[in-house]
Design a protein around this motif. Structure first.
Motif, mmCIF file in Angstrom:
data_model
loop_
_atom_site.group_PDB
_atom_site.id
_atom_site.type_symbol
_atom_site.label_atom_id
_atom_site.label_comp_id
_atom_site.label_asym_id
_atom_site.label_seq_id
_atom_site.Cartn_x
_atom_site.Cartn_y
_atom_site.Cartn_z
ATOM 1 N N ILE A 56 18.869 39.482 10.089
ATOM 2 C CA ILE A 56 17.856 38.824 10.920
ATOM 3 C C ILE A 56 16.468 39.282 10.529
ATOM 4 O O ILE A 56 15.556 38.463 10.352
ATOM 5 C CB ILE A 56 18.123 39.091 12.412
ATOM 6 N N ARG A 57 16.286 40.572 10.376
ATOM 7 C CA ARG A 57 14.947 41.076 10.033
ATOM 8 C C ARG A 57 14.511 40.601 8.646
ATOM 9 O O ARG A 57 13.332 40.346 8.418
ATOM 10 C CB ARG A 57 14.910 42.590 10.141
ATOM 11 N N LYS A 58 15.444 40.474 7.729
ATOM 12 C CA LYS A 58 15.099 39.960 6.397
ATOM 13 C C LYS A 58 14.511 38.559 6.519
ATOM 14 O O LYS A 58 13.480 38.254 5.914
ATOM 15 C CB LYS A 58 16.336 39.926 5.507
ATOM 16 N N LEU A 139 26.946 35.173 13.868
ATOM 17 C CA LEU A 139 26.717 34.236 14.972
ATOM 18 C C LEU A 139 25.448 34.589 15.748
ATOM 19 O O LEU A 139 24.713 33.697 16.192
ATOM 20 C CB LEU A 139 27.933 34.205 15.898
ATOM 21 N N VAL A 140 25.152 35.871 15.897
ATOM 22 C CA VAL A 140 23.906 36.262 16.578
ATOM 23 C C VAL A 140 22.703 35.846 15.739
ATOM 24 O O VAL A 140 21.715 35.323 16.261
ATOM 25 C CB VAL A 140 23.880 37.773 16.882
ATOM 26 N N SER A 141 22.771 36.047 14.433
ATOM 27 C CA SER A 141 21.675 35.617 13.561
ATOM 28 C C SER A 141 21.462 34.110 13.669
ATOM 29 O O SER A 141 20.331 33.631 13.800
ATOM 30 C CB SER A 141 21.967 36.001 12.108
ATOM 31 N N PHE A 142 22.559 33.363 13.632
ATOM 32 C CA PHE A 142 22.502 31.909 13.780
ATOM 33 C C PHE A 142 21.842 31.525 15.105
ATOM 34 O O PHE A 142 20.930 30.698 15.159
ATOM 35 C CB PHE A 142 23.918 31.339 13.692
ATOM 36 N N HIS A 143 22.292 32.157 16.189
ATOM 37 C CA HIS A 143 21.772 31.822 17.512
ATOM 38 C C HIS A 143 20.316 32.239 17.661
ATOM 39 O O HIS A 143 19.514 31.513 18.261
ATOM 40 C CB HIS A 143 22.640 32.487 18.582
ATOM 41 N N THR A 146 18.478 29.453 15.885
ATOM 42 C CA THR A 146 18.654 28.068 16.339
ATOM 43 C C THR A 146 18.695 27.900 17.851
ATOM 44 O O THR A 146 18.384 26.821 18.358
ATOM 45 C CB THR A 146 19.964 27.467 15.792
ATOM 46 N N GLY A 147 19.134 28.933 18.565
ATOM 47 C CA GLY A 147 19.336 28.808 20.002
ATOM 48 C C GLY A 147 20.491 27.896 20.367
ATOM 49 O O GLY A 147 20.592 27.430 21.503
ATOM 50 N N ALA A 148 21.392 27.636 19.426
ATOM 51 C CA ALA A 148 22.393 26.575 19.602
ATOM 52 C C ALA A 148 23.826 27.073 19.742
ATOM 53 O O ALA A 148 24.761 26.283 19.609
ATOM 54 C CB ALA A 148 22.305 25.611 18.423
ATOM 55 N N ILE A 149 24.034 28.349 20.046
ATOM 56 C CA ILE A 149 25.404 28.870 20.042
ATOM 57 C C ILE A 149 26.303 28.160 21.050
ATOM 58 O O ILE A 149 27.492 27.963 20.805
ATOM 59 C CB ILE A 149 25.420 30.404 20.284
#
Length: 198
Positions: A56-58, A139-143, A146-149
């Motif tokens: 995420i930080r990357k 999944l946390v990085s994705f969410h 995107t906020g779409a989990i």
């Protein structure tokens, strides 16, 4: 036997939406506990692991550093109106707008506070479905991005144990304002790789 329908109907009205299967199970468990039928089963607590935090930080970076070492908010580079304004490690919200300036400590503290909220949302979306640390981190990085989990097909596939299909779903989330973004394509590829990692 307790009629649960009025309880579920009232909570639906309060939330303004229906429930997914994991939420129904949690409400049932809470009702059972309240009437003394069974002990309340705790939702497993998940925390973002080091690989997820690094990923995420990357991709979020901590950009727009000023000469004085503080950070300026910046507009979303892929949206037509600049929304949402972002600062630090990808932080957004009603308190962040053009002209917002934070220190490094403020950027770090906000990330640490926000990321657990996103991890909790992923835990709720997964319900009782198992997840490896790498799957959870991806999944946390994705969410976080995107906020779409709660609505993503990849979440449903994961919960069904269809991990290979879920992994392929990451690659569908590469658009901003209807345009494919190279940065999103690369981020989704890294998230998918982390998700599939042993």
């Amino acid at each position: 036997m307790l009629d649960r329908k009025p309880i579920f109907d009232e909570v639906r009205r309060m939330l303004g939406r229906g429930f997914d299967d994991s939420e129904v199970a949690r409400l049932d468990s809470a009702i059972d506990h309240a009437v003394g039928a069974t002990p309340l089963t705790a939702q497993p607590e998940h925390r973002l692991g080091p690989a997820g935090k690094a990923l995420i930080r990357k991709w979020e970076g901590c950009g727009k550093c000023r000469a004085d070492g503080r950070f300026d908010a910046y507009p979303d580079p892929g949206s037509t109106d600049g929304a949402p304004w972002t600062i630090g490690w990808g932080s957004t919200g009603p308190d962040i707008a053009k002209g917002t300036v934070w220190t490094q400590a403020e950027c770090d503290a906000r990330f640490d506070r926000d990321i657990q909220r996103y991890a909790d949302a992923v835990s709720r979306a997964l319900g009782d479905a198992p997840a490896t640390q790498n799957q959870f981190d991806a999944l946390v990085s994705f969410h976080y991005n995107t906020g779409a989990i709660a609505k993503a097909t990849l979440t449903k596939l994961h919960c069904q144990g269809r991990y290979a299909e879920a992994q392929k779903e990451f690659g569908k989330w590469i658009y901003n304002d209807g345009k494919p973004m190279p940065g999103l394509r690369d981020r989704r590829a890294e998230e998918a790789e982390l998700y599939g990692r042993e």
